[in-house]
Motif scaffolding. Structure first.
Motif, PDB file in Angstrom:
ATOM      1  N   ALA A 131       9.039   5.174   3.418  1.00  0.00           N
ATOM      2  CA  ALA A 131       9.241   4.099   2.438  1.00  0.00           C
ATOM      3  C   ALA A 131      10.161   3.025   2.997  1.00  0.00           C
ATOM      4  O   ALA A 131       9.907   1.825   2.828  1.00  0.00           O
ATOM      5  N   VAL A 132      11.221   3.417   3.666  1.00  0.00           N
ATOM      6  CA  VAL A 132      12.139   2.449   4.259  1.00  0.00           C
ATOM      7  C   VAL A 132      11.443   1.649   5.356  1.00  0.00           C
ATOM      8  O   VAL A 132      11.588   0.417   5.444  1.00  0.00           O
ATOM      9  N   ILE A 133      10.670   2.310   6.189  1.00  0.00           N
ATOM     10  CA  ILE A 133       9.953   1.623   7.269  1.00  0.00           C
ATOM     11  C   ILE A 133       8.959   0.619   6.696  1.00  0.00           C
ATOM     12  O   ILE A 133       8.887  -0.530   7.145  1.00  0.00           O
ATOM     13  N   ASN A 134       8.191   1.045   5.684  1.00  0.00           N
ATOM     14  CA  ASN A 134       7.210   0.128   5.092  1.00  0.00           C
ATOM     15  C   ASN A 134       7.899  -1.028   4.372  1.00  0.00           C
ATOM     16  O   ASN A 134       7.409  -2.156   4.404  1.00  0.00           O
ATOM     17  N   GLY A 135       9.018  -0.774   3.722  1.00  0.00           N
ATOM     18  CA  GLY A 135       9.765  -1.845   3.066  1.00  0.00           C
ATOM     19  C   GLY A 135      10.287  -2.850   4.067  1.00  0.00           C
ATOM     20  O   GLY A 135      10.218  -4.065   3.854  1.00  0.00           O
ATOM     21  N   ALA A 136      10.811  -2.369   5.185  1.00  0.00           N
ATOM     22  CA  ALA A 136      11.299  -3.271   6.231  1.00  0.00           C
ATOM     23  C   ALA A 136      10.160  -4.091   6.810  1.00  0.00           C
ATOM     24  O   ALA A 136      10.316  -5.290   7.090  1.00  0.00           O
ATOM     25  N   ARG A 137       9.012  -3.471   6.956  1.00  0.00           N
ATOM     26  CA  ARG A 137       7.844  -4.188   7.477  1.00  0.00           C
ATOM     27  C   ARG A 137       7.413  -5.293   6.514  1.00  0.00           C
ATOM     28  O   ARG A 137       7.067  -6.405   6.926  1.00  0.00           O
ATOM     29  N   LEU A 138       7.443  -4.992   5.209  1.00  0.00           N
ATOM     30  CA  LEU A 138       7.096  -6.006   4.214  1.00  0.00           C
ATOM     31  C   LEU A 138       8.090  -7.161   4.219  1.00  0.00           C
ATOM     32  O   LEU A 138       7.708  -8.325   4.128  1.00  0.00           O
ATOM     33  N   ILE A 139       9.368  -6.846   4.312  1.00  0.00           N
ATOM     34  CA  ILE A 139      10.388  -7.898   4.336  1.00  0.00           C
ATOM     35  C   ILE A 139      10.231  -8.767   5.578  1.00  0.00           C
ATOM     36  O   ILE A 139      10.367  -9.994   5.512  1.00  0.00           O
ATOM     37  N   ARG A 140       9.929  -8.148   6.696  1.00  0.00           N
ATOM     38  CA  ARG A 140       9.783  -8.905   7.935  1.00  0.00           C
ATOM     39  C   ARG A 140       8.606  -9.878   7.852  1.00  0.00           C
ATOM     40  O   ARG A 140       8.650 -10.976   8.395  1.00  0.00           O
ATOM     41  N   HIS A 141       7.535  -9.483   7.164  1.00  0.00           N
ATOM     42  CA  HIS A 141       6.325 -10.310   7.095  1.00  0.00           C
ATOM     43  C   HIS A 141       6.152 -10.971   5.733  1.00  0.00           C
ATOM     44  O   HIS A 141       5.042 -11.342   5.373  1.00  0.00           O
ATOM     45  N   LYS A 142       7.228 -11.155   4.985  1.00  0.00           N
ATOM     46  CA  LYS A 142       7.072 -11.685   3.620  1.00  0.00           C
ATOM     47  C   LYS A 142       6.616 -13.131   3.611  1.00  0.00           C
ATOM     48  O   LYS A 142       5.994 -13.573   2.661  1.00  0.00           O
ATOM     49  N   SER A 143       6.875 -13.872   4.656  1.00  0.00           N
ATOM     50  CA  SER A 143       6.403 -15.259   4.690  1.00  0.00           C
ATOM     51  C   SER A 143       4.886 -15.323   4.846  1.00  0.00           C
ATOM     52  O   SER A 143       4.262 -16.333   4.496  1.00  0.00           O
ATOM     53  N   GLU A 144       4.267 -14.273   5.348  1.00  0.00           N
ATOM     54  CA  GLU A 144       2.822 -14.250   5.540  1.00  0.00           C
ATOM     55  C   GLU A 144       2.075 -13.765   4.305  1.00  0.00           C
ATOM     56  O   GLU A 144       0.851 -13.845   4.252  1.00  0.00           O
ATOM     57  N   LEU A 145       2.793 -13.232   3.311  1.00  0.00           N
ATOM     58  CA  LEU A 145       2.144 -12.685   2.124  1.00  0.00           C
ATOM     59  C   LEU A 145       1.678 -13.799   1.201  1.00  0.00           C
ATOM     60  O   LEU A 145       2.391 -14.779   0.959  1.00  0.00           O
ATOM     61  N   ILE A 146       0.470 -13.666   0.703  1.00  0.00           N
ATOM     62  CA  ILE A 146      -0.081 -14.626  -0.252  1.00  0.00           C
ATOM     63  C   ILE A 146      -0.483 -13.856  -1.506  1.00  0.00           C
ATOM     64  O   ILE A 146      -1.210 -12.881  -1.438  1.00  0.00           O
ATOM     65  N   PHE A 147       0.010 -14.336  -2.664  1.00  0.00           N
ATOM     66  CA  PHE A 147      -0.320 -13.673  -3.931  1.00  0.00           C
ATOM     67  C   PHE A 147      -1.340 -14.462  -4.694  1.00  0.00           C
ATOM     68  O   PHE A 147      -1.407 -15.635  -4.676  1.00  0.00           O
TER      69      PHE A 147
END
Length: 51
Positions: free
Chosen positions: A35-51
């Motif tokens: 969970a921590v690894i996936n959360g860090a990965r999401l934070i690192r790529h949050k600028s690429e996320l489109i909702f």
């Protein structure tokens, strides 16, 4: 005779409970790490996320 049988059963049950507890503990730690690894990965790529 009955007391010895009861002690053997309690010993086996206790050993099984300890083994089950260790398995649950290891599984919980592994899930937490993932969970921590996936959360860090999401934070690192949050600028690429489109909702």
């Amino acid at each position: 005779m009955n007391n010895e049988k009861a002690y053997k059963i309690m010993k086996a049950a206790g050993a099984g409970d300890i083994a089950l507890g260790v398995i649950i503990l290891v599984t919980g730690i592994a899930c937490g790490i993932l969970a921590v690894i996936n959360g860090a990965r999401l934070i690192r790529h949050k600028s690429e996320l489109i909702f």
